[in-house]
Design a protein around this motif. Structure first.
Motif, PDB file in Angstrom:
ATOM      1  N   THR A 123       3.257   1.864  -1.910  1.00 41.90           N
ATOM      2  CA  THR A 123       3.962   1.967  -3.192  1.00 41.90           C
ATOM      3  C   THR A 123       4.137   3.417  -3.650  1.00 41.90           C
ATOM      4  O   THR A 123       5.205   3.817  -4.081  1.00 41.90           O
ATOM      5  CB  THR A 123       3.200   1.188  -4.277  1.00 41.90           C
ATOM      6  N   TYR A 124       3.077   4.187  -3.533  1.00 42.16           N
ATOM      7  CA  TYR A 124       3.144   5.557  -4.059  1.00 42.16           C
ATOM      8  C   TYR A 124       3.483   6.591  -2.977  1.00 42.16           C
ATOM      9  O   TYR A 124       3.635   7.764  -3.272  1.00 42.16           O
ATOM     10  CB  TYR A 124       1.823   5.936  -4.727  1.00 42.16           C
ATOM     11  N   ASP A 125       3.521   6.142  -1.718  1.00 44.84           N
ATOM     12  CA  ASP A 125       3.822   7.058  -0.609  1.00 44.84           C
ATOM     13  C   ASP A 125       2.944   8.295  -0.615  1.00 44.84           C
ATOM     14  O   ASP A 125       3.420   9.416  -0.423  1.00 44.84           O
ATOM     15  CB  ASP A 125       5.297   7.496  -0.666  1.00 44.84           C
ATOM     16  N   ASP A 126       1.660   8.109  -0.859  1.00 44.79           N
ATOM     17  CA  ASP A 126       0.742   9.253  -0.831  1.00 44.79           C
ATOM     18  C   ASP A 126       0.330   9.554   0.602  1.00 44.79           C
ATOM     19  O   ASP A 126      -0.690   9.220   1.050  1.00 44.79           O
ATOM     20  CB  ASP A 126      -0.484   8.960  -1.706  1.00 44.79           C
ATOM     21  N   GLU A 136       0.822  -1.221   0.000  1.00 43.82           N
ATOM     22  CA  GLU A 136       0.000   0.000   0.000  1.00 43.82           C
ATOM     23  C   GLU A 136       0.849   1.262   0.000  1.00 43.82           C
ATOM     24  O   GLU A 136       0.380   2.331  -0.377  1.00 43.82           O
ATOM     25  CB  GLU A 136      -0.933  -0.006   1.212  1.00 43.82           C
TER      26      GLU A 136
END
Lengths: 84, 562
Positions: free
Chosen positions: A81-84, A79
């Motif tokens: 992966t995008y570091d949002d 989760e």
């Protein structure tokens, strides 16, 4: 007292589950048998055959699950992966 | 004309949105609920035919109230009311006001009879919906930004297409088009971006779940369904749409089957359901288009209902991952019941709205003798049990119990909103004639035949059997499934960063070059014209006299020689 409650509750739950599975199986069989009395509006030939929609529904779902598992094995990521 | 515009449903919602900004307390709530109701009343009192105007030499039709517009207008106004009722406790005035503007934009598009008017409302929708996503909090800022980028890209494509179409044909009216020129391809591409078609479908699952528990209800209703509406108007019978739609439908099922987050799962469901509608537009027969209209109307209600259920779970438990949820039916009985109704409706179970609407599209494929399309539509109808039809209610409300979660049904206004939506799902399914009389084409369709009911029951029950037997393989797992947005969130971002570094380096070199040249010039000037420079310092009188004499002598010599 506590032990008694457990033993009286456990078999009841199992029986209910079994009953439900049996009832579901009966419903499935009856639904297919209805094909003997209900006339379908045949368009492509195969759609008028006995039990077509039943086996097709199961097969379609099976294939979609396999496709989902294949996609999942290739493209699942953490989760973060995008570091949002 | 002015009166018609001022009394249009869209104008009413815009006034309501403005009024929300200046009111508090009970007046705030009355306005929030009252203006969608007023919009609904105005939809049914819309002027019959078209209202036309001229602007900068272009013929505009701000209001065109035909059967299709009235159906979508009524459903959108109703959905705005249900969303407002569900969000009655929401404290964010910005979100609620944006929601009414968003609904106004959708109604504006629905009643627009020309491309220019449509585009204006289209962009209003894009801005308002972005604000709704932003209201999801700090974690929503980046998804909102990406959402805005994708929608503005769609808007640019649409605008370029409209400008080209008007330049080439001189016609501003929205009519059925064949994609046979580049402006029409651009219009189609702009519409498909909003429909959630590939390659930009990931905006739905990226942005919608980032919104608040109430915001996603509005988001789930308007953008994609408005795109379906305009596709019906402009591109019915375009065969490519069938295949795009089927890809969307399968994509939505597969990704939803893998998803752990209930709101992301519903976002994939929205794309999947949109796929069926896009395929229906591609089939393009009167029955298929009626099916798309009916299915859009039904989907607005049952999707909103399922999103309300997810919003209630999110608000009451603070959790959205199915791996953290389970056995909530006892704690949230009404929410669980609403979820079951929504699940039955989306699965097109007899006596629900999905049954009387989705089947029209499947039947239209059969009647057009499209065996591949028919079999694919049948397969995706079975696949619905893998997401909202069975997996979602099973894992959230009836699955294995998780460590005790403190929860209960949500506040009264949210419960009433869910109950109303559930009742509508059932009423449309039991008495479909009320929906059928509003459809755009005169087609006789009887949903409740023995064959039809049996086919649907067999399809769903045996699909459910497969799901039951393979349920362990579809247990929610932590993580995400990479999507096409990876292309612009990873390589695209790297390319953008690389370009940024490249241009920043070039700029730095340019600026330092200019600086060094300026410094050289400055030094030169200081050397010659500074206080100690040749031309700047004070010269002795003798030197001045010598040079003056020399110059005069040179002048006289030149004059004498000349």
């Amino acid at each position: 007292m506590r032990d008694t409650r457990r033993t009286s509750k456990a078999p009841l739950t199992t029986l209910t589950g079994k009953d439900m599975r049996k009832a579901a199986l009966v419903i499935l069989i009856v639904l297919v048998l209805f094909d003997l009395v209900v006339k379908h509006h045949e368009v492509f030939g195969i759609d008028g055959t006995f039990g077509f929609v039943a086996w097709f529904g199961a097969l379609a779902c099976f294939c979609l699950i396999l496709l989902a598992l294949a996609v999942g094995s290739l493209l699942r990521a953490p989760e973060s992966t995008y570091d949002d | 004309m002015t009166t018609s515009l001022l009394t249009s449903p869209a104008s009413a919602l815009l006034v309501g949105a403005l009024a929300l900004l200046f009111t508090r307390g009970i007046a705030h709530k009355i306005i929030l609920l009252g203006f969608p109701v007023l919009a609904l009343i105005l939809v049914f009192h819309a002027p019959t035919g078209s209202v036309t105007a001229n602007y900068l030499g272009y013929a505009l039709t701000p209001i065109r109230a035909d059967a299709l517009a009235l159906l979508f207008g009524a459903v959108f106004a109703l959905a705005a009311f249900l969303g407002a009722l569900f969000a009655l406790d929401r404290s964010s005035t910005l979100e609620l006001s944006s929601a009414l503007v968003y609904a106004a934009g959708a109604l504006g598009v629905v009643f627009a009879g020309d491309w220019i008017t449509l585009f204006v409302w289209w962009e209003i929708m894009a801005i308002a919906s972005t604000l709704i996503v932003v209201c999801g909090g700090e974690k929503a800022y980046r998804p909102a930004f990406r959402y805005a980028l994708v929608h503005f890209l769609g808007g640019v494509l649409l605008m370029a297409g409209i400008a080209g179409e008007i330049a080439m044909s001189g016609n501003t009216t929205i009519t059925s088009l064949k994609p046979d020129s580049w402006p029409r391809w651009l219009i189609l591409a702009g519409l498909l971006v909003n429909a959630g078609a590939p390659p930009f479908w990931a905006w739905v699952s990226d942005a919608y779940p980032a919104s608040s528990w109430s915001g996603m209800v509005f988001l789930s209703v308007f953008t994609t369904k408005t795109a379906a509406y305009v596709l019906m108007r402009a591109f019915p019978g375009v065969e490519g749409l069938i295949w795009i739609g089927l890809v969307m439908a399968v994509y939505g099922i597969v990704y939803a089957a893998l998803e752990n987050d209930i709101r992301r799962l519903l976002a994939f469901v929205i794309v999947s359901q949109m796929g069926i509608k896009v395929a229906g537009v591609g089939i393009g027969t009167p029955l298929a288009l009626n099916g798309v209209a009916a299915h859009s109307a039904a989907a607005v209600i049952y999707t909103a209902l399922l999103v309300m259920v997810a919003g209630s779970v999110m608000r009451q438990t603070g959790k959205t991952r199915m791996s953290d949820l389970g056995s909530l039916a006892a704690a949230m009985p009404l929410t669980a019941f609403a979820c079951m109704i929504g699940a039955l409706a989306i699965a097109a179970f007899p006596l629900t709205s999905g049954f009387v609407s989705k089947s029209m599209i499947v039947d239209a494929a059969a009647k057009q003798h499209l065996p591949g399309v028919w079999i694919a539509l049948l397969a995706v109808s079975a696949g619905v049990v893998l997401h909202a039809g069975l997996r979602l209610p099973w894992l959230v409300f009836f699955g294995a119990p998780k460590p005790r979660i403190a929860a209960g049904d949500p506040p009264q206004s949210m419960r009433i909103a869910m109950a109303l939506a559930a009742v509508l799902c059932m009423v449309i399914g039991i008495v479909p004639d009320g929906l059928y009389v509003m459809l755009p084409h005169q087609v006789t369709y009887v949903p409740y035949t023995a064959s039809h009911v049996l086919v649907q029951l067999q399809l769903l029950s045996f699909a459910a059997l497969t799901f039951y037997l393979m349920r362990d393989l579809l247990k929610p797992q932590p993580g995400i499934t990479l999507d096409l947005d990876w292309l612009y969130r990873r390589p695209g971002a790297w390319l953008a960063c690389g370009f940024d570094d490249l241009t920043a380096g070039a700029w730095t070199r340019l600026v330092s070059g200019i600086n060094s040249k300026a410094a050289w010039l400055h030094d030169l000037l200081v050397t010659h014209h500074g206080p100690t420079g040749t031309f700047g310092r004070t010269w002795p009188t003798g030197t001045m006299a010598f040079w003056t004499t020399f110059l005069l002598g040179a002048f006289l010599l030149i004059a004498a020689l000349g």
